[in-house]
Scaffold this motif. Structure first.
Motif, mmCIF file in Angstrom:
data_model
loop_
_atom_site.group_PDB
_atom_site.id
_atom_site.type_symbol
_atom_site.label_atom_id
_atom_site.label_comp_id
_atom_site.label_asym_id
_atom_site.label_seq_id
_atom_site.Cartn_x
_atom_site.Cartn_y
_atom_site.Cartn_z
ATOM 1 N N ILE A 47 1.033 6.303 -1.287
ATOM 2 C CA ILE A 47 0.480 5.039 -0.712
ATOM 3 C C ILE A 47 -0.733 5.866 0.201
ATOM 4 O O ILE A 47 -1.786 5.018 0.090
ATOM 5 C CB ILE A 47 1.465 4.776 0.397
ATOM 6 C CG1 ILE A 47 2.566 3.814 -0.055
ATOM 7 C CG2 ILE A 47 0.666 3.883 1.647
ATOM 8 C CD1 ILE A 47 3.960 3.657 0.967
ATOM 9 N N PHE A 48 -0.977 6.878 0.477
ATOM 10 C CA PHE A 48 -1.935 7.640 1.168
ATOM 11 C C PHE A 48 -2.954 7.846 0.135
ATOM 12 O O PHE A 48 -3.997 7.605 0.587
ATOM 13 C CB PHE A 48 -1.381 8.775 1.864
ATOM 14 C CG PHE A 48 -1.012 8.845 3.094
ATOM 15 C CD1 PHE A 48 -1.882 8.518 4.270
ATOM 16 C CD2 PHE A 48 0.402 8.725 3.382
ATOM 17 C CE1 PHE A 48 -1.194 8.379 5.569
ATOM 18 C CE2 PHE A 48 0.962 8.525 4.703
ATOM 19 C CZ PHE A 48 0.286 8.337 5.810
ATOM 20 N N PHE A 49 -2.812 8.107 -1.005
ATOM 21 C CA PHE A 49 -3.632 8.527 -2.138
ATOM 22 C C PHE A 49 -4.278 6.963 -2.403
ATOM 23 O O PHE A 49 -5.689 6.998 -2.779
ATOM 24 C CB PHE A 49 -3.025 8.900 -3.595
ATOM 25 C CG PHE A 49 -3.927 9.190 -4.467
ATOM 26 C CD1 PHE A 49 -5.141 10.294 -4.388
ATOM 27 C CD2 PHE A 49 -4.117 8.416 -5.697
ATOM 28 C CE1 PHE A 49 -5.770 10.294 -5.395
ATOM 29 C CE2 PHE A 49 -4.971 8.890 -6.585
ATOM 30 C CZ PHE A 49 -5.837 9.788 -6.527
ATOM 31 N N LEU A 89 4.968 3.317 9.148
ATOM 32 C CA LEU A 89 5.512 4.142 10.171
ATOM 33 C C LEU A 89 6.375 3.398 10.963
ATOM 34 O O LEU A 89 7.411 4.058 11.569
ATOM 35 C CB LEU A 89 4.460 5.044 11.218
ATOM 36 C CG LEU A 89 4.900 5.964 12.027
ATOM 37 C CD1 LEU A 89 5.733 7.041 11.416
ATOM 38 C CD2 LEU A 89 3.830 6.393 12.890
ATOM 39 N N ARG A 90 6.141 2.106 11.575
ATOM 40 C CA ARG A 90 6.909 1.354 12.395
ATOM 41 C C ARG A 90 8.614 1.592 12.265
ATOM 42 O O ARG A 90 9.145 1.808 13.037
ATOM 43 C CB ARG A 90 6.583 0.004 12.395
ATOM 44 C CG ARG A 90 7.235 -0.809 13.537
ATOM 45 C CD ARG A 90 6.516 -1.913 13.835
ATOM 46 N NE ARG A 90 7.221 -3.026 14.628
ATOM 47 C CZ ARG A 90 7.388 -3.075 16.065
ATOM 48 N NH1 ARG A 90 6.793 -1.747 16.589
ATOM 49 N NH2 ARG A 90 7.920 -3.981 16.550
ATOM 50 N N THR A 110 1.788 14.381 6.445
ATOM 51 C CA THR A 110 0.931 13.719 5.287
ATOM 52 C C THR A 110 -0.152 12.976 5.841
ATOM 53 O O THR A 110 -1.582 12.824 5.230
ATOM 54 C CB THR A 110 1.932 12.890 4.284
ATOM 55 O OG1 THR A 110 3.118 13.321 4.324
ATOM 56 C CG2 THR A 110 1.244 12.159 3.342
ATOM 57 N N PHE A 111 -0.166 12.372 6.859
ATOM 58 C CA PHE A 111 -1.191 11.629 7.429
ATOM 59 C C PHE A 111 -2.578 12.385 7.865
ATOM 60 O O PHE A 111 -3.605 12.185 7.457
ATOM 61 C CB PHE A 111 -0.807 10.920 8.652
ATOM 62 C CG PHE A 111 -2.026 9.989 9.323
ATOM 63 C CD1 PHE A 111 -2.422 8.936 8.879
ATOM 64 C CD2 PHE A 111 -2.517 10.707 10.589
ATOM 65 C CE1 PHE A 111 -3.556 8.419 9.416
ATOM 66 C CE2 PHE A 111 -3.529 9.874 11.180
ATOM 67 C CZ PHE A 111 -3.982 8.992 10.563
ATOM 68 N N LEU A 115 -6.181 12.734 6.218
ATOM 69 C CA LEU A 115 -7.291 12.397 6.959
ATOM 70 C C LEU A 115 -8.214 13.735 6.776
ATOM 71 O O LEU A 115 -9.436 13.539 6.506
ATOM 72 C CB LEU A 115 -6.824 12.221 8.278
ATOM 73 C CG LEU A 115 -8.071 12.102 9.430
ATOM 74 C CD1 LEU A 115 -8.417 10.783 9.076
ATOM 75 C CD2 LEU A 115 -7.359 11.975 10.982
ATOM 76 N N LEU A 116 -7.791 15.184 6.506
ATOM 77 C CA LEU A 116 -8.450 16.056 6.444
ATOM 78 C C LEU A 116 -9.168 16.161 5.065
ATOM 79 O O LEU A 116 -10.465 16.358 5.171
ATOM 80 C CB LEU A 116 -7.646 17.221 6.321
ATOM 81 C CG LEU A 116 -8.281 18.602 6.308
ATOM 82 C CD1 LEU A 116 -9.329 18.892 7.454
ATOM 83 C CD2 LEU A 116 -7.157 19.796 5.998
ATOM 84 N N PHE A 117 -8.686 15.546 3.994
ATOM 85 C CA PHE A 117 -9.029 15.460 3.002
ATOM 86 C C PHE A 117 -10.437 14.565 2.690
ATOM 87 O O PHE A 117 -11.555 14.825 2.445
ATOM 88 C CB PHE A 117 -8.285 15.089 1.746
ATOM 89 C CG PHE A 117 -7.099 16.182 1.444
ATOM 90 C CD1 PHE A 117 -7.112 17.413 1.687
ATOM 91 C CD2 PHE A 117 -5.776 15.843 1.035
ATOM 92 C CE1 PHE A 117 -6.193 18.257 1.439
ATOM 93 C CE2 PHE A 117 -5.042 16.466 0.892
ATOM 94 C CZ PHE A 117 -4.850 17.787 1.019
ATOM 95 N N GLU A 118 -10.093 13.522 3.429
ATOM 96 C CA GLU A 118 -11.123 12.320 3.392
ATOM 97 C C GLU A 118 -12.323 12.980 4.022
ATOM 98 O O GLU A 118 -13.256 12.483 3.659
ATOM 99 C CB GLU A 118 -10.449 10.995 4.204
ATOM 100 C CG GLU A 118 -9.387 10.552 3.280
ATOM 101 C CD GLU A 118 -8.835 9.030 3.980
ATOM 102 O OE1 GLU A 118 -9.117 8.963 5.194
ATOM 103 O OE2 GLU A 118 -7.676 8.575 3.594
#
Length: 130
Positions: A47-49, A89-90, A110-111, A115-118
């Motif tokens: 999902i994050f990717f 997350l809810r 993971t978030f 965020l760091l990678f982006e």
């Protein structure tokens, strides 16, 4: 030419893959149970990717025509991502089961990683000359 334009997404993939391997290894090494998680580690990374890739596709598209607005576009995209991630997350926040603290930490790690990678890849994109 296509590879050169989308090299940022390839870097994002390798960052995500390396962090996934380390993340999974920590779960295996410390024998952390994750059967009762709402979202598996694999699903979270997917999902994050997907969201990060969509953001970078938009940034790369506007890089040539609106280079001066890349930073604002990144901030707006990150805000929209946070909005969607809150809904993911809810269910974790609402549950009061004993193992939910580990899942919350898992989600936030993971978030923060993505965020760091982006952020790092956007900085690299902004530092390149047109």
């Amino acid at each position: 030419m296509l590879f050169k334009e989308h090299k940022t997404i390839l870097h994002l993939f390798f960052f995500a893959l390396a962090s996934y391997i380390v993340h999974k290894a920590v779960f295996i090494f410390f024998d952390i149970p994750n059967q009762n998680f709402h979202y598996s580690i694999e699903l979270l990374y997917f999902i994050f990717f997907v969201f990060a890739t969509a953001l970078f596709m938009i940034l790369l598209k506007f890089k040539t025509s609106h280079f001066d607005n890349i930073g604002m576009l990144f901030m707006g995209g990150t805000f929209i991502q946070m909005f969607f991630f809150y809904f993911i997350l809810r269910p974790i926040l609402v549950d009061k089961l004993p193992g939910m603290a580990v899942e919350k930490i898992n989600f936030f790690i993971t978030f923060i990683l993505f965020l760091l990678f982006e952020t790092l890849l956007t900085i690299r994109l902004l530092n390149k000359k047109r």
